[in-house]
Every structure is written in C-alpha cells, then in structure tokens.
Design an enzyme around this catalytic site. Sequence first.
Site, short mmCIF file in Angstrom:
data_model
loop_
_atom_site.label_atom_id
_atom_site.label_comp_id
_atom_site.label_asym_id
_atom_site.label_seq_id
_atom_site.Cartn_x
_atom_site.Cartn_y
_atom_site.Cartn_z
N GLU A 104 -1.40 -0.61 -8.13
CA GLU A 104 -2.23 -1.82 -8.11
C GLU A 104 -1.40 -3.06 -8.41
O GLU A 104 -0.56 -3.06 -9.31
CB GLU A 104 -3.34 -1.67 -9.17
CG GLU A 104 -4.64 -2.30 -8.77
CD GLU A 104 -5.30 -1.62 -7.58
OE1 GLU A 104 -5.04 -2.05 -6.44
OE2 GLU A 104 -6.05 -0.66 -7.79
N GLY A 120 -14.85 -4.60 -4.70
CA GLY A 120 -13.43 -4.25 -4.78
C GLY A 120 -13.09 -3.10 -3.84
O GLY A 120 -12.11 -2.40 -4.03
N LEU A 121 -13.91 -2.92 -2.81
CA LEU A 121 -13.68 -1.83 -1.86
C LEU A 121 -13.17 -2.35 -0.53
O LEU A 121 -13.13 -1.64 0.46
CB LEU A 121 -14.97 -1.02 -1.66
CG LEU A 121 -15.53 -0.38 -2.93
CD1 LEU A 121 -16.87 0.29 -2.66
CD2 LEU A 121 -14.54 0.64 -3.50
N SER A 122 -12.77 -3.62 -0.50
CA SER A 122 -12.14 -4.22 0.68
C SER A 122 -13.05 -4.39 1.88
O SER A 122 -12.71 -4.02 3.00
CB SER A 122 -10.93 -3.40 1.11
OG SER A 122 -9.83 -3.83 0.45
N SER A 123 -14.19 -4.99 1.64
CA SER A 123 -15.09 -5.27 2.76
C SER A 123 -14.46 -6.27 3.72
O SER A 123 -14.66 -6.19 4.94
CB SER A 123 -16.42 -5.81 2.24
OG SER A 123 -16.19 -6.91 1.38
N GLU A 148 -6.28 -13.26 6.90
CA GLU A 148 -6.69 -13.39 5.50
C GLU A 148 -5.84 -14.44 4.78
O GLU A 148 -6.35 -15.28 4.05
CB GLU A 148 -6.58 -12.03 4.83
CG GLU A 148 -7.05 -12.05 3.42
CD GLU A 148 -7.77 -10.78 3.01
OE1 GLU A 148 -8.26 -10.03 3.87
OE2 GLU A 148 -7.83 -10.53 1.80
N ASP A 201 -4.81 -3.39 1.91
CA ASP A 201 -6.16 -3.07 2.36
C ASP A 201 -6.23 -2.87 3.87
O ASP A 201 -6.91 -1.98 4.37
CB ASP A 201 -7.12 -4.20 1.95
CG ASP A 201 -6.99 -4.54 0.48
OD1 ASP A 201 -6.55 -3.67 -0.30
OD2 ASP A 201 -7.32 -5.69 0.11
C1 GLA Z 1 -6.65 -6.88 -3.56
C2 GLA Z 1 -5.70 -7.35 -2.47
C3 GLA Z 1 -4.63 -6.30 -2.20
C4 GLA Z 1 -3.95 -5.85 -3.49
C5 GLA Z 1 -4.99 -5.51 -4.55
C6 GLA Z 1 -4.37 -5.23 -5.88
O1 GLA Z 1 -7.37 -5.78 -3.11
O2 GLA Z 1 -6.41 -7.59 -1.29
O3 GLA Z 1 -3.68 -6.81 -1.29
O4 GLA Z 1 -3.05 -6.82 -3.95
O5 GLA Z 1 -5.93 -6.56 -4.73
O6 GLA Z 1 -3.57 -4.08 -5.81
#
Ligand code: GLA
Length: 380
Positions: A27, A117-120, A158, A170
Amino acid sequence: MSTFEELFGRPPDGRWAAPGRVNLIGEHVDYANGLCLPFAIAERTVVQVAARTDDVLRLRSSAEDDGFEGTIDGVGPGAPGAWAGYAAGVLWALRAAGHTVRGIDLLVTATVPLGAGLSSSAALECATALAVDDLFGLGLGGSDKGRRTLAAACIRAENDVVGAQTGGMDQAASLLCTQGHALLLDTRDGSTRQVPFAPGDAGLAVLVIDTKVRHRLADSEYGNRRASVEKAAAALGRPDLRDATLADIEPLGEGGNGELLRRARHVVTEIARVRETVELLDRGDLAGVGPVLDASHRSLAGDFELSCPELDLACATANASGALGARLVGGGFGGSAIALVPADRLAAVAADVTAAFQDAGYKKPDIRTAEPSAGAARDT
Ligand code: GLA
C-alpha cells in the site's frame, strides 16, 4: 431508470465490465516504483456503449443525475468534472497517444461500490477503455502488453483530466488480474506475475469491511504522502526508495521531526512485506500472510499516519474475533479494511465488528467477502 435506447435512440453496440480491486499488500508504494499485490473482486462497473462516427461524447450514468455532452477535443485538465472525467479522459488520453478513436454514447449501468476504497474510478476507466478498444479496433485488449497500454491511458485520464495523482495499481489490477490469482505488479517496469491466491481452497476468506467513513482529508493527504516519499528519495540522492535498506534511510532521521524517515520506512518495509507475502503464497502458506497484514497496518497507521479510529477498530476487532490478520487498504483515512479470516469464523468476525461499531457510535459497516476474480472483459 432510463434505458440506453431511451437515452440515445438506438441500442448499444455491446456491454463491457471491469472489476474493482482489493490490494492484498503493497500500500502506498505504487507511486514509488514499488511492488504491490492486488486482486480483482467480483464487483464490476458495467458500461453499455455505442460507437459514433463524429467526435461527440454523450456520457450518462444510471446512478448519477449529471451527465456529459461534449467533444473529445473539449476534454482536458479538469474538464469534464465529476464522474464523467474518468470516462471522457480515457478517450482523450488514447487520442493523445496516437490512437484513432471517435466519439461514443455511453451509459454506466452498474458500479463497484463508490468511495469504499475498492477503485470504482479505475473500474469505470478500464471498462470504457476496453469498450473503445473493441469498437474502434485498436487491438489492445487481447494481450497483456496491449492492456498495459490501455492501463496507461486510464492512468493519464485520472492524473491529467481528473487531477488525482494516484499511482497505477488500480488500473493494472482491473485490466490484468485473473481469477484465483493476485497480481504481483512491479511499478518500476510495469511487469506483472500472476501469483496463485485461492483463499477458499485453504479454508480462508478475505473479508472487506467498508467503514463508510469518507474523510475530506483523504485527497489532500494522499498527495502529501506522495510528496513526502518523493522528497525522502531526493534527500537521499536516489531516484526512488525501491532498493533502499533501513540503513540507507537512516540519514533522514537527522534533524527535523523524523517525518521523512517514518514515511520512507513505511515504503521500504512495505515493499519487503510484498516480497514476503509472495513467498508465502508461492509456498501455499496462506495463513502465514495474516501477521504480515498486521505489520502492514501498524506501518500504515504509525509511520504513514493514514488510519482513523474506525479502521483501527475494524482491524483490532476482527483480530480479536479470530482473523489471522487485518489492515486498512487503499488510500486511507476511511474506506475499507481487509481481514484474512478462517471460513468458520466469518460470521462471528462480521457480527463482532458490526457490534463494536454500534457500541462506538459509528455508522454500520458494509461487510463482504472478496474472491480473486477475473479482470475486465466484454460482457455480451
Ligand atoms: C489509491 C490509489 C493507488 C494507490 C493506493 C494506495 O487506491 O489510486 O494508486 O496509491 O491508493 O496504495
């Protein structure tokens, strides 16, 4: 909810879906040329898309009131705003990279849970990228190499259009992950390896605990952490901290309040934890990953100062209730934690975390399991 036909007066050419991700470990190192180990989850963002012969973009979402109508050349830093920037930015970035793309009509019909925090956002970018690749015959979606090119366009969308200075984890996860595996991503050269990860076969499950906390600080603090890590590398005269040892970063502790040393120590130890986790998975020792998750959480909460009371409570309660390890995931300051849990303790852990949140007066958390799932694909 309007259908594609009602909105655009014709049927879509197809549907494309891209998953969100959970990062098992690694992370806040993807923007530091580090290693991370995400896996795709079952939750997907689905887009219906029809190609156009002009340059017009018409973007709508069944979940949002606002849409966007404009041209590809009208896309740029900050425009369009809101969710449409993620989708429009992908077409802009592909065109900027020399690919021949035209306009599209697009309707988002399902999404990865937002803000958990699941990257929508990456899922929306990647579903759009795959649709555009298919519809305009770019020939990129069929190979890992091509998908890396699509991921690069999603990252530009992004970083440059939305203006979020995130790393590339992500997007790589959404496009390159495969079922039953975590993706070892080396963000220095973009190389990847599929690492077998089937918690169910080992009698385990990954529990995702969405704290429902969305801190306003999250975006600015993300940028601050990234800047600190870059400053630490520069102070040591290194391009990055990728190969630095704890001894190498000691000079950062001289003078000042030790903040740069602590930030750098997280990066150095987290990269080591990714290597350790991969070794454990390669040996089939999934339970051994638990303590590594705990160490990651201590580092993220302590050295990186990214946690919040809700995330700490989620992890501590999960562990007290039988999880083998737990940590916050994603950007931090809210969002989700993950816990590695013996399958027969799943219900108890979920119940105990829910009860602890209620006792503390926190919002009711959303708790789900996450199965390592397939990456982005055409749906129909
Ligand atoms: C977010 C960012 C990623 C990464 C994480 C932390 O999800 O989009 O690129 O930096 O935080 O690991």
